[in-house]
Scaffold this motif. Structure first.
Motif: not given
Length: 514
Positions: A235-251
């Motif tokens: 769970v994230v606060a907003d879309e910018p944080e969602a994108v940042a977390v998604t980048k981390t997960l892809l990594g």
């Protein structure tokens, strides 16, 4: 060459291309931004490397030519509400798809389904990790150009589900995500959702149509429900944080990177209390062992007695299982077993080694636990562990009792590539005091004085504790070593390096959605 020098056919292509961009629809974009959200193209631009996005089907429009003018459809339904293509994220090739909520509320159109079919086929052929921004209202009833009765012959859902176990798939959800859009999210490997998301197999219209009453969109499947029940992973606060977390997960799925900063390991010596019944947070242990800033926890509010996380150690991605003694004393419940087993499947499917941090009193027992199908669901962790093909390393932090501890170790202390314990650890077939009371029942019953009886229990338990010490277990070669806690990280990394040429075969054909 100036624009005036362009051939007419090229000029028309460039004009039409411009109409697919956000700038061509300022009113729709402004309404989107006024709601606190970003457009599909903004999210994609934030996610992917500059200049790497190759779009498919940008000129598609809604299949509604029988009821709307062509110019209107071109202006108002670009890409049929589904922006999709291939790209790179931090240099890693991937596929990205996003429903566009500014186009008919992100609903799934006829050409959008065909576009998904095309992308899913390419994803399978090129083995591309995939990110899908899934916000939207489900199937679109207003398309008129393609004759259909049920639309149940749409293949997109089967093709998306068939990618399970082949490529990592991350769904990102903001706002409303219902029906077919929710299935796209639900069939993904990981779901990242914003705090204002509402996810449901049916939206308000479907609920009302089924005679189930009027329900506000935000009440269908809010995060307050979908995080504790395990539907949403992060769970994230907003879309910018969602994108940042998604980048981390892809990594994590992209393999090793340069080693990150290492924390001082000496605090590990005192992080676990000496008293077996004293709870402690396991997060600091995980974060000390991992490269600094590399830990991402999954499904934190679901079955919190079991911790699952991705991290890096010396740049290598690892999956971490850990018992959380702050909840249920770290016992393995039915939900904890579900959570851990599915996590093992995910790590195994994509070649991520697993580190298991064990402080487990065993499986939760009792009538209430059995009412949750513990016999079957608890056994799921043993089955998943037995099927594991990636390296598994087990560290007994304090308690390793019973079948629960075995399940944390892949089924046996000798299943991991390495099983070590910290000096204060104890191991046994069940909790030591319980074992004393069970094994000495007749002797204890013969002691009439309650105080004397309890003193006998304490004395016998103390003797059992001496017998159950990790050093004694190691002397019987039940475990591979007892180590200084400060050595744990280096021991894990050295074992992972030794296993680097481990042939990872027979990956699971699919990863359970649950």
């Amino acid at each position: 060459m100036t624009d005036e020098d362009l051939r007419d056919d090229l000029a028309e292509v460039l004009r039409r291309r411009a109409l697919t961009q956000d700038d061509a629809r300022p009113d729709a974009v402004e309404r989107r931004r006024a709601s606190g959200a970003r457009t599909a193209r903004q999210n994609i631009a934030d996610l992917v490397d500059d200049g790497s996005f190759v779009e498919y089907g940008r000129f598609a429009i809604a299949a509604q030519r029988q009821r709307r003018s062509l110019d209107d459809l071109i202006a108002r339904t670009p890409a049929d509400g589904l922006v999709a293509g291939t790209a790179r994220v931090d240099g890693q090739p991937c596929a990205v798809l996003s429903y566009d909520y500014t186009v008919l509320a992100g609903t799934q159109g006829a050409l959008g389904h065909l576009k998904k079919d095309r992308l899913f086929d390419l994803i399978e052929r090129m083995r591309l990790p995939t990110v899908f921004f899934a916000e939207g209202g489900g199937g679109r009833p207003g398309d008129t150009d393609i004759p259909t009765v049920s639309s149940l012959d749409v293949r997109a859902f089967k093709l998306w589900a068939a990618l399970s176990g082949l490529v990592p798939r991350i769904a990102v959800v903001r706002g409303r995500c219902f029906a077919g859009n929710a299935v796209i999210a639900g069939a993904a490997d990981l779901i990242v959702a914003t705090e204002d998301a509402s996810i449901g197999m049916g939206g308000p219209a479907m609920i009302a149509g089924g005679g189930l009453g009027e329900v506000a969109p935000e009440d269908v499947g809010p995060i307050s429900v979908q995080a504790p029940n395990g539907v949403v992973d992060i769970v994230v606060a907003d879309e910018p944080e969602a994108v940042a977390v998604t980048k981390t997960l892809l990594g994590y799925f992209g393999g090793p990177v340069d080693a990150g900063p290492e924390r001082d390991q000496t605090p590990l010596r005192t992080m676990v209390p000496e008293r077996a019944r004293r709870a402690y947070p396991v997060g600091p242990v995980i974060e000390t062992l991992a490269d600094e800033g590399s830990v991402t926890y999954l499904r934190e509010k679901f079955a919190p007695e079991m911790v699952t996380a991705f991290a890096r150690m010396a740049g290598r991605p690892v999956g971490i299982l850990a018992n959380n003694t702050m909840v249920m004393a770290g016992a393995i419940t039915a939900t904890a077993s579900d959570k851990a087993a599915r996590f093992l499947q995910l790590c195994d499917a994509f070649g991520i080694p697993v580190v298991s941090l064990v402080d487990c009193p065993g499986y939760m027992v009792g009538p209430a636990a059995e009412a949750e199908a513990l016999v079957r669901r608890g056994s799921r962790l043993l089955v998943a562990g037995a099927a594991l093909t990636v390296p598994l390393i087990a560290v007994i932090l304090r308690r390793g009792y019973g079948l629960g501890a075995q399940a944390m170790c892949g089924g046996s202390l000798h299943e991991p590539l390495l099983t070590v314990a910290w000096p204060g650890a104890h191991l046994g077939p069940m909790g030591l005091e319980g074992a004393v009371r069970l094994g000495m029942r007749k002797e204890l019953e013969a002691i009439e004085n309650e105080g004397a009886r309890e003193e006998a229990v304490r004395a016998a338990t103390k003797a059992a504790e001496e017998h159950a010490k990790a050093l004694n277990s190691a002397s019987m070669f039940e475990i591979d070593d007892v180590i200084d806690p400060a050595e744990t990280r280096s021991v894990i990394i050295s074992t992972l390096v030794a296993a680097a040429h481990h042939e990872h075969a027979n990956r699971p054909r699919f990863v359970d959605t649950w």
